[in-house]
Design a protein around this motif. Structure first.
Motif, PDB file in Angstrom:
ATOM      1  N   ARG A 220       0.831  -1.205   0.000  1.00  0.00           N
ATOM      2  CA  ARG A 220       0.000   0.000   0.000  1.00  0.00           C
ATOM      3  C   ARG A 220       0.875   1.270   0.000  1.00  0.00           C
ATOM      4  NH1 ARG A 220      -3.636  -1.371   4.128  1.00  0.00           N
ATOM      5  NH2 ARG A 220      -2.783   0.159   5.557  1.00  0.00           N
ATOM      6  N   MET A 221       1.870   1.247   0.849  1.00  0.00           N
ATOM      7  CA  MET A 221       2.752   2.423   0.949  1.00  0.00           C
ATOM      8  C   MET A 221       3.600   2.580  -0.316  1.00  0.00           C
ATOM      9  SD  MET A 221       2.145   3.953   3.733  1.00  0.00           S
ATOM     10  CE  MET A 221       0.458   3.479   3.729  1.00  0.00           C
ATOM     11  N   VAL A 223       2.772   1.733  -3.372  1.00  0.00           N
ATOM     12  CA  VAL A 223       1.908   2.290  -4.420  1.00  0.00           C
ATOM     13  C   VAL A 223       1.761   3.802  -4.232  1.00  0.00           C
ATOM     14  CG1 VAL A 223      -0.486   2.361  -5.222  1.00  0.00           C
ATOM     15  CG2 VAL A 223       0.660   0.159  -4.912  1.00  0.00           C
ATOM     16  N   ASP A 224       1.473   4.222  -3.012  1.00  0.00           N
ATOM     17  CA  ASP A 224       1.303   5.666  -2.756  1.00  0.00           C
ATOM     18  C   ASP A 224       2.566   6.427  -3.157  1.00  0.00           C
ATOM     19  OD1 ASP A 224      -1.165   5.175  -1.762  1.00  0.00           O
ATOM     20  OD2 ASP A 224      -0.671   5.561   0.344  1.00  0.00           O
ATOM     21  N   SER A 225       3.720   5.871  -2.773  1.00  0.00           N
ATOM     22  CA  SER A 225       4.979   6.577  -3.042  1.00  0.00           C
ATOM     23  C   SER A 225       5.309   6.560  -4.525  1.00  0.00           C
ATOM     24  CB  SER A 225       6.125   5.936  -2.246  1.00  0.00           C
ATOM     25  OG  SER A 225       5.856   6.017  -0.867  1.00  0.00           O
ATOM     26  N   MET A 226       5.001   5.479  -5.206  1.00  0.00           N
ATOM     27  CA  MET A 226       5.268   5.409  -6.651  1.00  0.00           C
ATOM     28  C   MET A 226       4.421   6.424  -7.411  1.00  0.00           C
ATOM     29  SD  MET A 226       7.622   3.406  -7.783  1.00  0.00           S
ATOM     30  CE  MET A 226       7.339   2.750  -9.410  1.00  0.00           C
ATOM     31  N   VAL A 227       3.149   6.521  -7.015  1.00  0.00           N
ATOM     32  CA  VAL A 227       2.252   7.465  -7.689  1.00  0.00           C
ATOM     33  C   VAL A 227       2.751   8.896  -7.448  1.00  0.00           C
ATOM     34  CG1 VAL A 227      -0.097   8.397  -7.677  1.00  0.00           C
ATOM     35  CG2 VAL A 227       0.272   5.915  -7.691  1.00  0.00           C
ATOM     36  N   LYS A 228       3.189   9.132  -6.209  1.00  0.00           N
ATOM     37  CA  LYS A 228       3.713  10.454  -5.849  1.00  0.00           C
ATOM     38  C   LYS A 228       4.985  10.761  -6.655  1.00  0.00           C
ATOM     39  CE  LYS A 228       5.047  12.538  -1.403  1.00  0.00           C
ATOM     40  NZ  LYS A 228       5.179  12.191   0.033  1.00  0.00           N
ATOM     41  N   MET A 229       5.912   9.809  -6.664  1.00  0.00           N
ATOM     42  CA  MET A 229       7.181  10.022  -7.378  1.00  0.00           C
ATOM     43  C   MET A 229       6.937  10.178  -8.879  1.00  0.00           C
ATOM     44  SD  MET A 229      10.711   7.794  -7.168  1.00  0.00           S
ATOM     45  CE  MET A 229      10.097   6.316  -7.934  1.00  0.00           C
TER      46      MET A 229
END
Ligand code: HEM
Length: 271
Positions: A220-221, A223-229
């Motif tokens: 989950r984390m 995915v969030d960080s990949m989308v952000k990056m």
């Protein structure tokens, strides 16, 4: 992470970014695969999808196809028309010798926090590295934070400081996207100093532990960080261009304007 952001500049065959040390193990065939994918997409839809979006989707699919989470990615990026200056990659990318303070401050420059650092480092659950990225941990003396048995096996692959071999990043499951990278760190079998130190620093240890015991939470984390990056310094609207060949800027591709009509705007908003 490149200063010019997620604009597909890494794909350009004339870019120094491609040949600079941190990117040298990137396989030439992977660039060609992305260009082949572009040909299929543009063959069906016309020149409306950028190479930077195709790269983002390919990275997402590589994660899923190796066992990781599936996720939606915002689209609508356009491709860069400038090259990163020579040596910019070395300035922007954190070296594998870095300590946690350096990593946290470099990521913070891109608005990425401690969770992002630990989650994104988990991408080292797949892939390979050249010996030169970690032999400083073996010679002249073994880094005490490295498990001696692990060090002995690495010394076989990389018998000297300047060895040219390659090895896997995640010794437990090198081709599977899972949370065993964090198990490696717990067993002092992280390959890079930058990996292993996450386990030894109070600022990052908590996330290493949580990702180690709970793969769902890690996914989950991540995915969030990949989308952000993936949204860092993107080009949208009329910025940049949609390349007619992922490996070249349109201005380097003399026939492009006569072969394909520019189709501005049709994929220009982030969704
Ligand atoms: C602290 C930050 C990071 C450092 C110091 C670092 C360092 C490195 C190094 C040294 C290599 C091997 C390069 C070589 O020997 O040619 C590598 C490979 C790799 N890194 Fe990172 N990295 C970092 C962050 C990331 C992030 C954020 C991702 C993606 C989310 C990532 C994904 C990968 C992958 C998939 C490979 C394997 C590439 C291949 O198989 O060709 N890394 N990294």
């Amino acid at each position: 992470m490149n200063k010019s952001g997620c604009d597909g500049s890494i794909l350009l065959e004339r870019a120094s970014e491609r040949t600079e040390i941190p990117n040298r193990t990137l396989r030439p065939e992977s660039f060609q695969i992305l260009e082949n994918l572009r040909q299929i997409v543009h063959g069906k839809c016309g020149r409306v999808v950028s190479c930077s979006d195709i790269l983002t989707i390919a990275a997402r699919d590589a994660v899923f196809l190796t066992g990781g989470p599936d996720y939606e990615v915002p689209l609508g990026r356009r491709d860069g028309v400038t090259f990163a200056p020579v040596n910019q990659t070395l300035v922007d990318l954190v070296p594998p010798t870095a300590n946690v303070s350096t990593i946290l401050s470099q990521f913070a420059r891109k608005n990425l926090n401690v969770t992002d650092v630990v989650a994104l480092s988990g991408a080292h659950t797949i892939g390979i590295s050249s010996c030169s990225s970690f032999t400083n941990r073996l010679y002249p003396t073994r880094d005490p934070r490295m498990d001696p048995t692990f060090a002995a096996s690495l010394m076989q692959i990389c018998p000297a400081l300047d060895s040219t071999g390659v090895t896997v990043l995640d010794v437990r499951s090198p081709n599977t996207f899972d949370n065993l990278y964090y198990a490696d760190l717990y067993s002092r079998q992280g390959l890079f100093n930058s990996d292993q130190n996450l386990r030894h620093d109070a600022r990052t240890l908590g996330y290493v532990t949580r990702f180690f015991i709970n793969q769902t939470f890690f996914f989950r984390m991540f995915v969030d960080s990949m989308v952000k990056m993936g949204q860092l310094d993107v080009l949208t609207g009329t910025q940049g261009e949609i390349r007619a060949n992922c490996l070249r800027r349109n201005s380097d591709n003399q026939h492009v304007s006569s072969v394909v009509k520019e189709n501005l705007g049709s994929s220009s908003t982030m969704r």
